[in-house]
Write an enzyme that holds these catalytic residues in place. Structure first.
Site, PDB file in Angstrom:
ATOM      1  N   SER A 151      31.847  40.739   1.672  1.00 52.07           N
ATOM      2  CA  SER A 151      32.909  40.382   2.619  1.00 52.07           C
ATOM      3  C   SER A 151      34.271  40.249   1.956  1.00 52.07           C
ATOM      4  O   SER A 151      35.253  39.962   2.638  1.00 52.07           O
ATOM      5  CB  SER A 151      32.547  39.058   3.305  1.00 52.07           C
TER       6      SER A 151
ATOM      7  N   THR B 205      34.899  36.056   4.355  1.00 52.04           N
ATOM      8  CA  THR B 205      36.222  35.914   3.747  1.00 52.04           C
ATOM      9  C   THR B 205      36.116  34.749   2.780  1.00 52.04           C
ATOM     10  O   THR B 205      35.178  33.957   2.869  1.00 52.04           O
ATOM     11  CB  THR B 205      37.231  35.546   4.861  1.00 52.04           C
TER      12      THR B 205
ATOM     13  N   THR C   9      39.968  38.970   1.744  1.00 53.17           N
ATOM     14  CA  THR C   9      38.822  39.497   2.496  1.00 53.17           C
ATOM     15  C   THR C   9      38.809  41.023   2.505  1.00 53.17           C
ATOM     16  O   THR C   9      39.855  41.655   2.314  1.00 53.17           O
ATOM     17  CB  THR C   9      38.891  39.015   3.965  1.00 53.17           C
TER      18      THR C   9
ATOM     19  N   ARG D 199      42.940  48.282  10.922  1.00 52.68           N
ATOM     20  CA  ARG D 199      42.821  46.935  11.518  1.00 52.68           C
ATOM     21  C   ARG D 199      43.157  45.879  10.467  1.00 52.68           C
ATOM     22  O   ARG D 199      42.649  45.916   9.349  1.00 52.68           O
ATOM     23  CB  ARG D 199      41.405  46.728  12.033  1.00 52.68           C
ATOM     24  N   VAL D 200      43.994  44.945  10.824  1.00 48.48           N
ATOM     25  CA  VAL D 200      44.349  43.848   9.928  1.00 48.48           C
ATOM     26  C   VAL D 200      43.867  42.556  10.578  1.00 48.48           C
ATOM     27  O   VAL D 200      44.127  42.322  11.757  1.00 48.48           O
ATOM     28  CB  VAL D 200      45.873  43.827   9.692  1.00 48.48           C
ATOM     29  N   GLY D 201      43.169  41.743   9.817  1.00 47.79           N
ATOM     30  CA  GLY D 201      42.677  40.476  10.343  1.00 47.79           C
ATOM     31  C   GLY D 201      43.678  39.364  10.109  1.00 47.79           C
ATOM     32  O   GLY D 201      44.863  39.594   9.840  1.00 47.79           O
TER      33      GLY D 201
ATOM     34  N   THR E 222      38.356  31.149   8.080  1.00 49.25           N
ATOM     35  CA  THR E 222      37.437  32.275   7.877  1.00 49.25           C
ATOM     36  C   THR E 222      36.706  32.507   9.198  1.00 49.25           C
ATOM     37  O   THR E 222      36.571  31.582   9.998  1.00 49.25           O
ATOM     38  CB  THR E 222      36.408  31.996   6.763  1.00 49.25           C
ATOM     39  N   GLY E 223      36.250  33.724   9.403  1.00 52.36           N
ATOM     40  CA  GLY E 223      35.569  34.031  10.659  1.00 52.36           C
ATOM     41  C   GLY E 223      36.374  35.029  11.461  1.00 52.36           C
ATOM     42  O   GLY E 223      37.162  35.803  10.888  1.00 52.36           O
TER      43      GLY E 223
ATOM     44  N   GLY F 118      38.915  36.973  12.856  1.00 53.13           N
ATOM     45  CA  GLY F 118      40.337  36.980  12.572  1.00 53.13           C
ATOM     46  C   GLY F 118      41.202  37.076  13.808  1.00 53.13           C
ATOM     47  O   GLY F 118      42.288  36.487  13.876  1.00 53.13           O
TER      48      GLY F 118
END
Ligand code: GLY
Length: 359
Positions: free
Chosen positions: A89, A211, A229, A239-241, A262-263, A265
Site C-alpha cells: 500500500s 497508507t 501511499t 487518480r490522486v487520493g 488513512t483509508g 481518500g
C-alpha cells in the site's frame, strides 16, 4: 531489521498491544489512554511499528532524540515502510493503477514554519515523502504532480527505479484477468489450462487504500506530519487520493497539533479530515474526541447509496490520527473494533486500539 508484513499482522493481533480504556465521562467526554501523555511523541498508522519492535515510529523517535527536525524525523520514519516490498500500500511494492503503473502520493508539513510540500501521481521514485520534503524545503510551491514531480525528484538527485515488484505485478495481473467474463482475458473459472503462476498469488487485500501517516512532536512542542501511499489499488491513472492533499491526508498547526488520515481518500478529501481534526483540537476536544468528531462529519456527509451499508452507515474504512502540541495523542476509525495505531511515547513503542464511531 527485516520488515515482515505478516509479522506486523501477527503483532496487531498479538500480546504486544496496549489495552484500550475508552470511557465516556458524565460530561459526555471520551477518555482514552493517550489523553494524559505529555512531551515528545510519535504516532503512526499500525504499519508504523513492526513485530520485531522496529519500524517507523521507532526511527522517527530516534531522530527526535538526536535533535533532528521533526519533519526530517517523520520522513525518515515512513521511508522504512516505503522501502518495504511486502507492504503493498506504500512506496516500492505498492499495488499499481489499472494500467499496471505504480503512482505514488505523499505530503509533509512542518509546524514551526507552517510550510508544506507534496507530490502526487509521481512514478519511478521510491521515496515520495523525501521528495515532498524537498518541495517543502527548496521550493516556493506546496504540490508538484506527475511528470513535473518526477523531473523535480531527478533534479534533486533521486534515482529512477522500477517500483512494480514481481509480487505486485502478479496481484495486479490476477485482478486484471478476472475483471470481466466478457473481455478477452479468460477468468480463472473459464480457463481449462493449469492456472498461471500469478493466479496462485493470494493477495491479503485485493483492493487497498492502505497508507502510512506519521506525526511527531518534540519536547519543545515543534510538530510535523507526513503521509505517503501508493493509493487505491487499480485506480484510474492519474487518480490522486488524500495523502498529498494538505488538510486532507495530513495537516499541522504548530499552535495546536497535527492530524492525519488513512483509508478512503475521497472521503478524507471531501471532508478536509486532517484539517478538521486539528480544528476540533483547537476548540478544546481531546485528540480522540477530535478524530471522532471529524469522522461524524464524514458520516453525515456520506449520502451516496453505493457508499452506505444496510444500516445507512458508510461502508468504507477511514482512520484519523491526532497528536496535540503537548504530546497527548489519539486515533479513531469509522467502523469495526480492533483497528490499532502505533505510538512511541518517548519510552516505549506499542500498538494502541483506536476508538470507533460504529462497532
Ligand atoms: N488514503 C489513501 C488513498 O486514498 O489514496
Amino acid at each position: 531489521m527485516k520488515p515482515d508484513r505478516r509479522g506486523f499482522l501477527a503483532a496487531v493481533s498479538g500480546a504486544a498491544i496496549a489495552p484500550t480504556v475508552l470511557a465516556s465521562t458524565s460530561s459526555g467526554r471520551v477518555r482514552a489512554p493517550g489523553d494524559d501523555h505529555r512531551g515528545k511523541c510519535v504516532i503512526a498508522s499500525a504499519n508504523g511499528l513492526w513485530q520485531d519492535g522496529t519500524g517507523c515510529v521507532v526511527e522517527a523517535m530516534h531522530r527526535i532524540n538526536n535533535g533532528d527536525d521533526p519533519a526530517d524525523a517523520v520522513v525518515a520514519g515512513v521511508a522504512l515502510v516505503e522501502n518495504d516490498p511486502d507492504d503493498h500500500s506504500v512506496g516500492y511494492g505498492g499495488l499499481p493503477n489499472e494500467l499496471g503503473v505504480v503512482q505514488l502520493d505523499s505530503s509533509v508539513m512542518h509546524g514551526p514554519t507552517h510550510k508544506a510540500g507534496a507530490v502526487a501521481a509521481i512514478e519511478d521514485i521510491k521515496n515520495p515523502a523525501a521528495v515532498a520534503l524537498k518541495v517543502l524545503k527548496y521550493t516556493d510551491h506546496a504540490l508538484l504532480v506527475g511528470a513535473g514531480a518526477k523531473r523535480f525528484a531527478l533534479q534533486m538527485g533521486f534515482k529512477e527505479e522500477n517500483l512494480l515488484t514481481e509480487e505486485a505485478r502478479k496481484i495486479w495481473l490476477r485482478w486484471k484477468q478476472n475483471q470481466n467474463p466478457n473481455d478477452d482475458w479468460l477468468d480463472e473459472d473459464q480457463n481449462d489450462f493449469p492456472p498461471p503462476s500469478h493466479a496462485r498469488v493470494d493477495p491479503d487485500q485485493p483492493f487497498t487504500y492502505g497508507t502510512i501517516n506519521c506525526s511527531g512532536v518534540t519536547d519543545d512542542g515543534s510538530l510535523a506530519s507526513c503521509t505517503t501511499t501508493s493509493g487505491l489499488s487499480y485506480k484510474l491513472p492519474g487518480r490522486v487520493g488524500d495523502s498529498p492533499i494538505i488538510g486532507a491526508g495530513m495537516f499541522v498547526d504548530n499552535a495546536i497539533g497535527a492530524g492525519g488520515a488513512t483509508g478512503r481518500g475521497e472521503a478524507a478529501i471531501q471532508n478536509c479530515c486532517s484539517y478538521e481534526v486539528v480544528r476540533a483540537m483547537g476548540e478544546g476536544m481531546s485528540p480522540t474526541e477530535a478524530c471522532l468528531s471529524a469522522l461524524r462529519r464524514v458520516v453525515t456527509n456520506t449520502r451516496q447509496k453505493r457508499l452506505l451499508n444496510d444500516r445507512g452507515e458508510p461502508n468504507f474504512g477511514l482512520t484519523l490520527y491526532a497528536l496535540r502540541k503537548d504530546g497527548a495523542y489519539g486515533a479513531a476509525n469509522l467502523r469495526g473494533k480492533g483497528v490499532r495505531f502505533a505510538v512511541h511515547d518517548g519510552t516505549t513503542a506499542k500498538h494502541v486500539e483506536a476508538a470507533t464511531v460504529f462497532d
